[in-house]
Enzyme design. Structure first.
Site: not given
Ligand SMILES: Cc1ncc(COP(=O)(O)O)c(C=O)c1O
Lengths: 143, 418
Positions: B135, B212, B215, B238, B376
């Protein structure tokens, strides 16, 4: 060069009003998109891209002088069908007008009358506004 | 304060989907006159009543600033806030709650590590490895710190199925790397990455790992101790909690050695114009009044998910994955993007001749909530040479019936654009 078989924005507005449900309007919009004049492959280049749209949009414009009056003609195309429908509407509104005429147009009011924006996502509305801004910038440059 | 204990519930009963759906008010509404089919869970999840009640109860009964007042309400708020930290620590199987820092979300947690750890540890010529399926939240913070320190960011490639190439990764590691930033589950491909193995390889090469888990936490039991990851981040929203709250887990010695990220109240020990000293972690990284209600409600979300149990959740979602994969593959002209053997119930796809952005308004009018775009993850789109995908992403409250509705809506798309 009037866009789209001489269709006017009033024709489109009437067409929209005549169609009841969303699906019919949607199909109508797609049909409008199919009537766009062909766009040269060689014009699909980075420099012609309109930024701020989710899908890709290319726009080219040129100035023609006829009877001492300067008019701006433009053409645009997208890789998304719905956006081509929106481009068709914009061409009907703006194409072949003088810069002063272009700047006097209240496209927002027209889109309100078409009752279209509520069916577009906010991001797509931004894309539409990006196209309108590009056209208005052209007009300002030549005004 | 040792909290290490297994957080998986074996012999969990099968998931009663209708019952759990009853806990989520937002799932029971009409959109454009049709019952909502919510399949945009990778973007954000809906909230159970227990989470909504927790937020309401906090503001009605014990709203006060934490760690500050010496009055009853402040005491209650502080206890609940710190209790939430313990819940997060147990949820991740972290050895100690002091290793959990509350943040605004996953993005802020990664930025915190990139800025604070990066500033102290990266220098010109150093390498940060980032998987090509990250992401943007796990790419851009590293690019920013690379720019500031002179380090470079290199991608770890994946294959056509969306599986990380571990050989290429090992080769990159052998060329030297200080940090490896990798997602546990890809938000656009659904790939589940072998974090434990990735960490092992990194550690053998002397690199630190930022995993990270944004997900991962909604779908599987995450065990940071088993992973042996150095940093792990996730977002509350999430995992059925509120927006504006998330957490960072870090190894104690790394957190101790890191300089602060933001300055302000709460994060100091002593402030003098001759020099300020900082509090211990996690307070050192929690400058200013935190999202108290959010943290407490995240605790409630964790309670909720753990009461269902990840055995039941994973089994149900596997069923959705298998059913959805077969159903989508039967749609003429549909291409699934992401076919890793180890995969979460995320369906990214394109339809021949129909732009993803042309599909979304039709799906929306059919009350099917999905996401269209690059999610993203622009490098993933570039890797496949596509501008965008439509992504349907499931949670444990989704049903095979809803997948049928997605398929029916796609058939409608095809009729309209035929
Ligand atoms: C794999 C991953 N990392 C990071 C994020 C970022 O999360 P947030 O926008 O809640 O900080 C997302 C959100 O779409 C994600 O899917």
């Amino acid at each position: 060069m009037p866009a789209l078989d001489g269709m006017t924005i009033d024709d489109i507005t009437t067409g929209f009003e005549f169609l009841g449900d969303w699906e019919q309007r949607f199909s109508y919009l797609l049909d409008l998109g199919k009537k766009l004049p062909p766009f040269l492959e060689t014009d699909r280049i980075e420099g012609n891209k309109v930024h701020g749209c989710q899908s890709q949009v290319w726009l080219v414009a040129h100035v023609v002088t006829h009877n001492g009056k300067m008019r701006i003609e433009f053409q645009a195309v997208s890789d998304a069908h719905i956006v081509n429908g929106l481009i068709a509407i914009l061409m009907t509104i703006y194409n072949g007008k003088t810069p002063a005429e272009m700047l006097a147009i209240d496209s927002q009011a027209i889109f309100n009358r078409l009752d279209l924006e509520q069916h577009l996502s906010p991001t797509r509305r931004n894309g539409l506004h990006a196209m309108v801004q590009r056209i208005q910038k052209l007009a300002t440059e030549h005004a | 304060m040792s909290l290490a204990q297994p957080n998986t519930d074996t012999n969990a009963p099968a998931l009663d989907v209708e019952r759990v759906r009853g806990d989520f008010p937002a799932l029971h509404q009409q959109v454009h006159g049709k019952p909502l089919v919510y399949l945009d869970n990778a973007a954000t999840s809906q909230k159970p009543q227990a989470v909504l009640d927790t937020i309401d109860d906090y503001y009605r009964r014990y709203n006060a600033n934490v760690h500050r007042g010496l009055h009853q309400l402040a005491e209650l708020a502080t206890q609940a806030y710190e209790q939430a930290r313990i819940k997060v620590a147990r949820f991740l199987n972290a050895p100690d709650a002091r290793q959990v820092v509350f943040t605004r979300g996953c993005t802020e947690a990664i930025n915190l590590v990139a800025a604070a750890w990066g500033k102290a540890n990266l220098k010109a010529g150093d390498v940060v490895l980032v998987s090509e399926m990250e992401h943007h939240s796990n790419i851009v913070p590293w690019q920013l710190v690379a720019e500031a320190t002179g380090a470079t960011v290199k991608p770890i490639p994946f294959d056509d199925r969306g599986v990380l190439l571990l050989d290429a990764y090992e080769k990159l590691l052998s060329e030297g790397a200080k940090m490896v930033a990798v997602t546990a589950v890809s938000n656009s491909l659904g790939t589940i990455n072998p974090i434990g193995r990735i960490v092992d390889l990194a550690h053998n090469a002397g690199a630190v790992v930022m995993a990270d888990a944004a997900q991962a936490v909604p779908h599987m039991a995450v065990d940071v101790t088993a992973w042996d990851a150095d940093f792990v981040a996730f977002s509350g929203h999430k995992v059925f909690g509120p927006t504006g709250i998330g957490a960072l887990y870090g190894k104690a010695e790394l957190l101790d050695a890191m300089p602060p990220y933001h300055g302000g109240g709460e994060m100091i020990e002593q402030v003098k114009f001759t020099g300020t000293t900082f509090a211990q972690p996690p307070a050192k990284f929690e400058a200013g009044t935190p999202n108290i209600a959010g943290a407490i409600a995240l605790g409630a979300a964790i309670d909720y998910v753990q009461a269902i149990g990840f055995d039941a959740i994973t089994a149900h979602e596997k069923q959705l994955l298998d059913y959805g994969t077969a159903a989508l593959q039967s749609v003429d002209g549909l291409k699934l993007i992401g076919a890793a053997p180890d995969k979460a119930a995320v369906f990214s796809f394109t339809l021949d001749g129909i732009h993803p952005y042309d599909m979304s308004p039709v799906l929306d009018h059919e009350a099917v909530a999905i996401r269209t775009g690059h999610h993203c993850t622009q490098p993933v789109m570039d890797r496949f040479g596509i501008p965008a995908t439509v992504r349907a992403s499931a949670a444990f409250y989704n049903t095979t019936d809803e997948i049928d509705k997605l398929i029916a809506a796609l058939e409608k798309v095809k009729t309209i654009f035929a």
